[in-house]
Design a protein around this motif. Structure first.
Motif, mmCIF file in Angstrom:
data_model
loop_
_atom_site.group_PDB
_atom_site.id
_atom_site.type_symbol
_atom_site.label_atom_id
_atom_site.label_comp_id
_atom_site.label_asym_id
_atom_site.label_seq_id
_atom_site.Cartn_x
_atom_site.Cartn_y
_atom_site.Cartn_z
ATOM 1 N N ASP A 351 0.805 -1.225 0.000
ATOM 2 C CA ASP A 351 0.000 0.000 0.000
ATOM 3 C C ASP A 351 0.837 1.274 0.000
ATOM 4 N N ASP A 379 2.158 -5.255 -2.959
ATOM 5 C CA ASP A 379 0.722 -5.489 -2.899
ATOM 6 C C ASP A 379 0.016 -4.154 -2.653
ATOM 7 N N GLY A 380 -0.847 -3.767 -3.574
ATOM 8 C CA GLY A 380 -1.570 -2.507 -3.425
ATOM 9 C C GLY A 380 -0.740 -1.286 -3.719
ATOM 10 N N ARG A 428 1.047 -7.289 -7.071
ATOM 11 C CA ARG A 428 -0.369 -7.611 -6.940
ATOM 12 C C ARG A 428 -1.174 -6.318 -6.736
ATOM 13 N N ASN A 429 -2.384 -6.298 -7.262
ATOM 14 C CA ASN A 429 -3.312 -5.195 -7.013
ATOM 15 C C ASN A 429 -2.731 -3.833 -7.379
ATOM 16 N N HIS A 431 -2.607 -0.290 -9.166
ATOM 17 C CA HIS A 431 -3.664 0.676 -9.441
ATOM 18 C C HIS A 431 -3.449 1.410 -10.767
ATOM 19 N N TYR A 457 -4.121 -6.613 -11.168
ATOM 20 C CA TYR A 457 -4.628 -5.260 -10.941
ATOM 21 C C TYR A 457 -5.736 -5.264 -9.898
ATOM 22 N N ASP A 458 -5.814 -4.154 -9.153
ATOM 23 C CA ASP A 458 -6.874 -3.984 -8.179
ATOM 24 C C ASP A 458 -8.171 -3.635 -8.917
ATOM 25 N N GLN A 460 -10.785 -2.443 -7.835
ATOM 26 C CA GLN A 460 -11.391 -1.235 -7.279
ATOM 27 C C GLN A 460 -10.554 0.023 -7.534
ATOM 28 N N ALA A 461 -9.503 -0.113 -8.310
ATOM 29 C CA ALA A 461 -8.580 1.009 -8.518
ATOM 30 C C ALA A 461 -9.277 2.182 -9.197
ATOM 31 N N HIS A 477 -4.930 0.719 -14.446
ATOM 32 C CA HIS A 477 -4.544 -0.587 -14.979
ATOM 33 C C HIS A 477 -3.643 -0.444 -16.205
#
Length: 506
Positions: A351, A379-380, A428-429, A431, A457-458, A460-461, A477
Motif C-alpha cells: 500500500d 501489494d496494493g 499484486r493489485n 492501481h 490489478y486492483d 477497485q482502482a 490498470h
C-alpha cells in the motif's frame, strides 16, 4: 554440505543482531525457527525467530557465547568488553524531569568504549549529543522520548566555526533544530537494544509547519548523524519523528538492522531512513510505516555557492517491510552528488504510492546508475516502478525550463540516469500502471531492464496520475509506459489472463 552460519550485523557488549544469510524469505520466514543462546554449556536464553533478522539482548560483556538457530550452523562469538557501564540515573536522570543535563553528564563521564545505559521507563529529554566510541543501550521497556517544547531544542547553524556543514535541509546547508539523537564528526557509535526512541513529533507543533522555518530554523530529525564512520542502529523502535526519522549524511559504513520505524500516515515529510551523500550503507530487516517515503536515498543539491555534495554509493536494502509510505525505496530528488550502486532485494511493499521510484529534474546534475530491485513482492502499490526526470520540486519545479519536453542544452546541471534493473517482482493489485518511465529528451535513460514480473490489478482502482510532472495522463490498470529511454529491455511480463506473457508496453 555444511549449514550456513548466521551473519553478525551489529555486536555490542550487551546485544547481538544477526541476519539469517542465504534465506530466500523476504521480511518474514516461512516458518518460525527455534533459537537458543548458550554460554559454558548452559542455555542462557531461548526463543523463536520469525524474521530473517534477530536481535538478542542481555549479553554480559566479555563472555563467550554460542547462538544456535534451527537449520543453521552454530555461531560462536564473544561479547565485546566495555570500559564502563554508565547508568543515566547515576547522573541525575529522573522519570519526572527534563533529563537533558543528565544525559549530557553521563556522556561526558563516559570513557572510550563505554555503554550508556537507559533503564526501563520513560525518560524525557531534549537533544542528546553522542560522541565517538560509545554504545547507547536501550533495553526492552526503555523509552527515550523527546520533549514537546521547541525551546528545549538548540538550533544548529548551517556551518560550524570551522566552516564545515553542520545542519542540512533538503540537500543544502541550513539551520535546523538539533535532533533528539545527534552525532557529528564521530566514529564507532552504536544505538542498540529493544527499547524505543520517540521523537515526540505528535506533541508540540512540529507537524504544523512542514516546509517553513521558525526562529530561523527547520524542523529536527529524530536521529541525525553527520560525518560519522561506523554508525550502527539495531533492534530499537523509532517513532513519532518531527520530520525525517533517521538521517545519516556524509557518513561511511552505516548499519541499520532489525529496526521498526513508525510515524502516523498523515504526519508530514516523516521519511523513514534517508542516507544522503553516504557510502557503504546497509538497511536490513527494517519495518517501515511512515508518513512519506520509507527509504529515501539522496545526494544533496548543488549548493548556492556552486559546490557539489558528496555521492551516495553502495547501499543495500534487504529483508525490509515497507507500508503506507509515499514510496518504498526512493532515489532523489536531491541527487546532485550522484547515487550509484543501490541494491534492493527480498523486500515486501504494501500500500505504498510507488515501489522503486527515481526522481530528478533539470538543474540537479549528477548521475543515478546501477540501481537494482530484485525478488520483491508489492501489494496494493499504485505504480510499482516510477522514474521521473521532470519532477516538479522546488519553487521553479513547474517552470518551462523544468517541464518542457523539448531537448535542452546538455551541461553540468543535466542529470543522467542509466542501468536500472527491475526484475523478479510480484506486483499484486496494481492501481495506475506497472511502470511509468519518463526520461529527458536530451539525456535519455539508458540500460533500463524490466523483466520477470507477475502482475495483477486492483479491480477497485481509481485512475490517477502516475508521477509528479506536468501534463501526465491519468491511468488505471496501465502497463509499461516509457518515454525518452534508449533500447529498454522488457521481457517475461506475466499480465493478468495472458498465458503467452506478452509485453504490454508503449
Amino acid at each position: 554440505m555444511p549449514l550456513q552460519v548466521p551473519t553478525i550485523l551489529v555486536l555490542t557488549p550487551r546485544t547481538i543482531t544477526v541476519e539469517l544469510a542465504g534465506v530466500a524469505a523476504r521480511d518474514q520466514l516461512d516458518a518460525v525457527l527455534d533459537w537458543r543462546l548458550v554460554a559454558s554449556g548452559d542455555v542462557m536464553q531461548e526463543g523463536q525467530a520469525g524474521r530473517p533478522v534477530l536481535t538478542v539482548e542481555g549479553l554480559v560483556p566479555g563472555i563467550a557465547y554460542g547462538l544456535e538457530i534451527a537449520g543453521f550452523g552454530g555461531l560462536d562469538f564473544t561479547a565485546p568488553r566495555e570500559s564502563a557501564l554508565i547508568d543515566i540515573r547515576d547522573h541525575g536522570a529522573s522519570k519526572a524531569a527534563d533529563n537533558s543535563a543528565a544525559f549530557a553528564a553521563a556522556i561526558a563521564a563516559a570513557p572510550a568504549g563505554a555503554t550508556i545505559y537507559v533503564p526501563p521507563g520513560v525518560w524525557r529529554t531534549g537533544p542528546v549529543f553522542l560522541k565517538s566510541d560509545l554504545c547507547l543501550h536501550l533495553p526492552h521497556g526503555a523509552v527515550l522520548k523527546g520533549l514537546a517544547e521547541r525551546q528545549a531544542y538548540p538550533i544548529l547553524d548551517a556551518f560550524d566555526a570551522e566552516g564545515k556543514m553542520q545542519a542540512s535541509w533538503e540537500g543544502v546547508p541550513a539551520a535546523c533544530f538539533a535532533s533528539l539523537l545527534t552525532a557529528i564528526d564521530a566514529s564507532h557509535i552504536a544505538i542498540a537494544g529493544k527499547g524505543v526512541i520517540d521523537g515526540a513529533g505528535a506533541e508540540g507543533d512540529w507537524w504544523d509547519w512542514p516546509k517553513e522555518t521558525r526562529e530561523g530554523a527547520r524542523r529536527p530529525r529524530t536521529v541525525f548523524a553527520n560525518r560519522c564512520v561506523d554508525f550502527a542502529m539495531a533492534g530499537v523502535t523509532v517513532r513519532n519523528s518531527p520530520s525525517w526519522t533517521i538521517h545519516p549524511i556524509n557518513c561511511r559504513k552505516a548499519m541499520f538492522a532489525d529496526l521498526a520505524i513508525e510515524n502516523p500516515a498523515d504526519s508530514p515529510n516523516t521519511d523513514g531512513l534517508n542516507p544522503e551523500s553516504s557510502s557503504d550503507v546497509e538497511i536490513v530487516g527494517v519495518r517501515f510505516s511512515v508518513g512519506d517515503d520509507c527509504v529515501a536515498i539522496k545526494a544533496g543539491k548543488i549548493w548556492p555557492d556552486g559546490r557539489v555534495p558528496e555521492p551516495t554509493r553502495n547501499v543495500s536494502v534487504r529483508h525490509c517491510r515497507m507500508e503506507r509510505g509515499h514510496g518504498g525505496v526512493v532515489i532523489g530528488s536531491e541527487m546532485s552528488g550522484s547515487v550509484t550502486d543501490v541494491t534492493v532485494e527480498r523486500c515486501t511493499l504494501a500500500d505504498t504510492d510507488r515501489g522503486l521510484r527515481i526522481k530528478t529534474r533539470r538543474g540537479r546534475g549528477g548521475e543515478v546508475a546501477r540501481i537494482a530491485m530484485r525478488d520483491c513482492v508489492m501489494d496494493g502499490v499504485l505504480t510499482p516502478l516510477a522514474i521521473n526526470s521532470h519532477y516538479f520540486c522546488d519553487p521553479d519545479g513547474r517552470s518551462d525550463a523544468v517541464q518542457n519536453r523539448a531537448p535542452a542544452p546538455v551541461d553540468k546541471t543535466t542529470p543522467h540516469l542509466r542501468d536500472v534493473t527491475f526484475a523478479g517482482i510480484v506486483a499484486r493489485n496494481v492501481h495506475h500502471a506497472l511502470a511509468y518511465v519518463l526520461g529527458l529528451s536530451e539525456s535519455p535513460i539508458m540500460g533500463l531492464v524490466i523483466e520477470d514480473i507477475s502482475v495483477t490489478y486492483d479491480p477497485q482502482a481509481q485512475a490517477g496520475v502516475p508521477e509528479m510532472a506536468e501534463g501526465l495522463p491519468e491511468l488505471r490498470h496501465g502497463g509499461i509506459i516509457t518515454e525518452n529511454t534508449t533500447n529498454p529491455i522488457i521481457r517475461g511480463i506475466a499480465w493478468p489472463g495472458d498465458s503467452n506473457s506478452r509485453e504490454r508496453a508503449s
